[in-house]
Structures are given as structure tokens and as C-alpha cells.
Design an enzyme around this catalytic site. Structure first.
Site, PDB file in Angstrom:
ATOM      1  N   LYS A 189       9.208 -17.027 -11.086  1.00 36.79           N
ATOM      2  CA  LYS A 189       8.261 -15.951 -11.519  1.00 36.79           C
ATOM      3  C   LYS A 189       7.117 -16.311 -12.690  1.00 36.79           C
ATOM      4  O   LYS A 189       7.362 -17.306 -13.426  1.00 36.79           O
ATOM      5  CB  LYS A 189       9.380 -15.023 -12.412  1.00 36.79           C
ATOM      6  CG  LYS A 189       8.702 -13.817 -13.247  1.00 36.79           C
ATOM      7  CD  LYS A 189       9.717 -13.257 -13.934  1.00 36.79           C
ATOM      8  CE  LYS A 189       8.706 -12.023 -14.852  1.00 36.79           C
ATOM      9  NZ  LYS A 189       9.776 -11.341 -15.696  1.00 36.79           N
TER      10      LYS A 189
ATOM     11  N   ASN B  65       0.729  -1.226  -0.092  1.00 35.38           N
ATOM     12  CA  ASN B  65      -0.058  -0.123   0.024  1.00 35.38           C
ATOM     13  C   ASN B  65       0.926   1.256  -0.001  1.00 35.38           C
ATOM     14  O   ASN B  65       2.190   1.189   0.037  1.00 35.38           O
ATOM     15  CB  ASN B  65      -1.011   0.024   1.140  1.00 35.38           C
ATOM     16  CG  ASN B  65      -0.211  -0.246   2.637  1.00 35.38           C
ATOM     17  OD1 ASN B  65       0.623   0.513   2.804  1.00 35.38           O
ATOM     18  ND2 ASN B  65      -0.415  -1.274   3.275  1.00 35.38           N
TER      19      ASN B  65
ATOM     20  N   LYS C 258     -14.575   0.413  15.161  1.00 39.04           N
ATOM     21  CA  LYS C 258     -12.912   0.061  15.477  1.00 39.04           C
ATOM     22  C   LYS C 258     -12.871   0.118  16.650  1.00 39.04           C
ATOM     23  O   LYS C 258     -12.079  -1.028  17.392  1.00 39.04           O
ATOM     24  CB  LYS C 258     -12.151   0.577  14.525  1.00 39.04           C
ATOM     25  CG  LYS C 258     -10.996   0.090  14.212  1.00 39.04           C
ATOM     26  CD  LYS C 258      -9.910   0.737  13.474  1.00 39.04           C
ATOM     27  CE  LYS C 258      -8.769  -0.319  12.895  1.00 39.04           C
ATOM     28  NZ  LYS C 258      -7.821   0.347  11.838  1.00 39.04           N
TER      29      LYS C 258
ATOM     30  N   LYS D  91     -12.278  -3.695  18.516  1.00 41.17           N
ATOM     31  CA  LYS D  91     -10.912  -3.924  18.763  1.00 41.17           C
ATOM     32  C   LYS D  91     -10.542  -4.065  20.151  1.00 41.17           C
ATOM     33  O   LYS D  91      -9.200  -4.033  20.497  1.00 41.17           O
ATOM     34  CB  LYS D  91      -9.842  -3.044  17.719  1.00 41.17           C
ATOM     35  CG  LYS D  91     -10.143  -3.269  16.509  1.00 41.17           C
ATOM     36  CD  LYS D  91     -10.110  -4.385  15.590  1.00 41.17           C
ATOM     37  CE  LYS D  91     -10.599  -4.581  14.168  1.00 41.17           C
ATOM     38  NZ  LYS D  91      -9.742  -4.074  13.417  1.00 41.17           N
TER      39      LYS D  91
ATOM     40  N   PHE E 110      -4.934   2.956  14.747  1.00 39.01           N
ATOM     41  CA  PHE E 110      -5.248   4.120  13.658  1.00 39.01           C
ATOM     42  C   PHE E 110      -6.350   3.590  12.545  1.00 39.01           C
ATOM     43  O   PHE E 110      -6.334   2.554  12.376  1.00 39.01           O
ATOM     44  CB  PHE E 110      -3.750   4.386  12.799  1.00 39.01           C
ATOM     45  CG  PHE E 110      -3.051   5.469  13.688  1.00 39.01           C
ATOM     46  CD1 PHE E 110      -2.897   6.730  12.884  1.00 39.01           C
ATOM     47  CD2 PHE E 110      -2.576   5.284  14.942  1.00 39.01           C
ATOM     48  CE1 PHE E 110      -2.075   7.674  13.593  1.00 39.01           C
ATOM     49  CE2 PHE E 110      -1.569   6.069  15.374  1.00 39.01           C
ATOM     50  CZ  PHE E 110      -1.369   7.479  14.703  1.00 39.01           C
TER      51      PHE E 110
ATOM     52  N   ASP F 123      -4.641  -6.424   4.655  1.00 37.03           N
ATOM     53  CA  ASP F 123      -5.774  -7.372   5.168  1.00 37.03           C
ATOM     54  C   ASP F 123      -5.588  -8.776   4.753  1.00 37.03           C
ATOM     55  O   ASP F 123      -6.314  -9.728   5.184  1.00 37.03           O
ATOM     56  CB  ASP F 123      -6.970  -6.564   5.135  1.00 37.03           C
ATOM     57  CG  ASP F 123      -7.148  -5.610   5.713  1.00 37.03           C
ATOM     58  OD1 ASP F 123      -6.723  -5.343   7.059  1.00 37.03           O
ATOM     59  OD2 ASP F 123      -7.681  -4.354   5.377  1.00 37.03           O
TER      60      ASP F 123
END
Length: 405
Positions: A289, A210, A337, A341, A323, A279
Site C-alpha cells: 500500500k 469508470n 471510430k 476501428k 460502442f 485507455d
């Protein structure tokens, strides 16, 4: 916390100058030492004599007026300040500072100030929203300047909108918080911070990842170390220099980050999970490859471990901070969250908002707490966000100690 602090106020031309006079008076009453620089335009609204009487100090207006031959006035003033505030700040002064211009007492002084500089804009709503002004504000935020966002309401020009100088009482509250943060002590505490992205391998040359750069997590680790904490930084692959005095554990995949977090969990007093962990990961990782073929390619993905959730299930006395990087329904998702959590705080931002996304040197966050309170912060450098977050963590640690007594 303001008692004895040296606060420099630069006052520029606008009808909100009267609030700067009130701010000066309240700061002096709180025990601060205040010095004023008044622009030529500001002096047309309120005279230097008014600020001299309120601050009980000489008021500076002219770069070339050197009353003390032993010092250069604007450099001496810049070195003197513990905190500098531009209030009200016009579009003109914001533009000058953003472009390094120094043609009067205010700009020559502020460019030499090494203490934190805060900008409190006040102007017509359309001026405030002009792309040039927004760009200058963004540039100054990247330089490390903090902005005190203007409030909304009736403006002197007759418009109703955002552009009113923040009330003096609110500015003083921010100053109290700032100097409280400067005395922040986390000595003896162990803080584990996760930062950066993860990479999930597809084959020897490809991986999933990301846009996280790790800047927010590294800022938290650096500021925590400065405050006296023992810091363990679990870092995904980033292009950042390790903060001084911080133990860095380099990881690559979500599994490696999970293992490192669990390994150091028991010794931690605080865990701040600022990393952007994947995730999902490829279910099959190829040893060779993958060669391109005709047609489309499908990859089967499987869930990675939810690190924050697992930490929330295992925690005993640890303080857990997560976060939430969102693109929509920020508050709703952050509150979910926080509860799911079992976290003590969630720091949420909208990554599509200018100045708050991955890779930026600034951030715009809201801190959500278990007690149902929240605090939205203006555009700040990531170092300043880190300082604010650690201040909140310190307060929660103190509350916990008091509850055990």
C-alpha cells in the site's frame, strides 16, 4: 409482420385524435386486429362510432360497462393485446401512468397489460418540456415503456416546435420493425459480448476504473441468448446477475479483457464490444500500500491495448460492433471510430444526456453503419436498445449470406 397481430390503441384527448383514426385504418388495412379504448375527452374530438367503423370492433369507453359477464372487460382487453399504443398521449395520461393511477378504462387496462406499451405524446411544446412531464416520461421509460418521440412543426395552438404526434405511417413502420424483432432468430450463431468496466490496479487497495455498470452489455447478452445464439459474455466487475443460458467469463483488468476477447474471437460470428475499457493503466503497480506523504503525487500511465482496433485488424468474416460513449461531437467521433476501428456498426450516445448515462436503465443511442446510414433511437430501456441492435445485426448477417450466394 403485422398480419394477425392484436394491437390495442388507447386514444386520449387532443386535437391529434384524428391521426389515431388514420392509424387505426392503416393498421386494419395491413391485416392487424385493432381494438380501441377512447377516453371521455377524446370522444369529444372524434366519436366512438368512427373508431368502431374503422376498427370493425367494439370501442371501449367505460370501466363499469361490462357487456360480457364471463370476463372483466379491462383485464380481458389487457390480456388480449400483443402491443398497446397510447396515441395521442396527453400530459395527463403520462402523469397518471407514471404514478400508477387507475381511474378510467384506459389506465385500469394499461396497468394490467403485460405486452409492450408504447407512448406517443402530443401536446404544446412548453407542456412537453415541463420538468414534471419530462420526469414522468423518464420514469415510464425506466418501467420499460417505449416512447415514440413527437415531431417538430406547426402545432394546433399556433406554436411551432416539438409536440406533434408522429405520423401514422412512421408509427406503422416502427410496429413492423417491432414484430420483425420479435421473430428474430440467431440460432447457431456465436456472439461474444464485452460488458462493464475494467479495474487497473495501483496497489493492493487502490485501482482506477469508470462508472460503467455493465447493464447495456448484459442486456445484449440476454436478448441474444433469447434469440437462440450461443453467447459468451466477457464481463468486468459488475453487480449484475448473469443472464440465463449465457457463458460468463469474469475479468478485471483491460489486459484480461483483451486476452479473453482474442481467445474467443475466431469462434465468433459477431462481437459486440459494449465494455468501457480503460485507455490507460498505471505503469508501475506497487506490491505494498502506498503511504500518503506531504505534497502532490503523480502517477505515470501507459496505454492499454485497443481491443476494438485489434479486433478490426484481425476480423475476417466476423461482424464487429463497437460502442462510443461521448460527451461532445457525438456523430463526428462515432464516424471516425467506425472507420478507424474497421467496425461494421458503432452505437453512440451522449452520456451527459439525461436517460443515456452510465448506470441508467434507459439509453438514447444512434446506430452508425459502414454503408453511411444512421438511425437515431428515442429513449428506450436498455433491453429495447439491445433488441433493436440485434435486429440490425440479424439483417447484416442475412445480407452477408446473400452476398456469398
Amino acid at each position: 409482420m403485422i398480419q394477425g397481430k392484436k394491437i390495442l390503441i388507447a386514444v386520449t384527448g387532443g386535437i391529434a385524435v384524428y391521426k389515431a383514426a388514420a392509424l387505426t385504418s392503416k393498421l386494419v388495412q395491413a391485416g392487424a386486429e385493432v381494438k380501441i379504448i377512447l377516453s371521455e375527452s377524446a370522444a369529444k374530438f372524434v366519436t366512438p362510432l368512427t373508431f368502431q367503423a374503422l376498427s370493425r370492433n367494439e370501442v371501449y369507453t367505460d370501466t363499469f360497462e361490462e357487456k360480457n359477464p364471463k370476463v372483466i372487460a379491462h383485464i380481458d382487453l389487457a390480456d388480449w393485446a400483443d402491443l398497446a399504443i397510447v396515441a395521442p398521449a396527453t400530459a395527463n395520461i403520462i402523469g397518471k401512468l407514471a404514478n400508477g393511477l387507475a381511474d378510467d378504462m384506459i389506465t385500469t387496462t394499461l396497468l394490467a397489460v403485460t405486452a409492450p406499451v408504447w407512448i406517443a405524446p402530443a401536446m404544446n411544446v412548453h407542456m412537453y418540456e415541463h420538468p414534471a412531464v419530462r420526469n414522468n416520461i423518464k420514469k415510464l421509460a425506466q418501467f420499460g415503456y417505449q416512447f415514440i418521440e413527437p415531431s417538430e412543426g406547426y402545432l394546433a395552438c399556433g406554436y411551432v416546435g416539438k409536440g406533434r404526434l408522429e405520423e401514422p405511417d412512421k408509427i406503422i413502420e416502427l410496429i413492423h420493425t417491432f414484430f420483425n424483432e420479435k421473430t428474430l432468430e440467431l440460432t447457431g450463431k456465436t456472439i461474444v459480448v464485452t460488458a462493464g468496466p475494467t479495474r487497473e490496479k495501483i496497489d493492493p487497495v487502490r485501482f482506477m476504473t469508470n462508472h460503467s455498470t455493465g447493464k447495456m452489455g448484459y442486456a445484449i447478452a440476454e436478448e441474444a441468448a433469447k434469440a437462440g445464439a450461443k453467447v459468451i459474455l466477457i464481463s468486468g466487475p459488475v453487480q449484475l446477475t448473469a443472464p440465463s443460458g449465457v457463458e460468463v467469463i469474469d475479468v478485471e483488468s483491460a489486459k484480461e479483457m483483451y486476452d479473453a476477447a482474442m481467445k474467443h474471437f475466431d469462434q465468433a460470428d459477431v462481437i459486440v464490444k459494449a465494455a468501457a475499457v480503460a485507455d490507460y493503466r498505471p505503469k508501475i503497480v506497487y506490491d505494498q500500500k502506498m503511504k500518503k506523504k506531504q505534497g502532490d503525487l503523480s502517477l505515470q500511465l501507459e496505454r492499454t491495448n485497443d481491443i476494438l482496433f485489434e479486433l478490426g485488424q484481425r476480423k475476417t468474416t466476423q461482424l464487429l460492433v463497437g460502442f462510443a460513449a461521448e460527451t461532445e461531437h457525438v456523430e463526428e467521433n462515432a464516424q471516425k471510430k467506425l472507420k478507424k476501428k474497421n467496425a461494421d456498426m458503432i452505437v453512440a450516445n451522449n452520456i451527459t444526456q439525461s436517460g443515456a448515462g452510465f448506470g441508467s436503465d434507459t439509453n438514447i443511442v444512434t446506430i452508425y453503419k459502414r454503408d453511411g446510414t444512421k438511425e437515431s433511437l428515442p429513449t428506450m430501456s436498455k433491453q429495447q436498445v439491445a433488441q433493436k441492435l440485434l435486429s440490425e445485426i440479424s439483417l447484416l448477417l442475412k445480407d452477408e449470406r446473400n452476398e456469398r450466394r
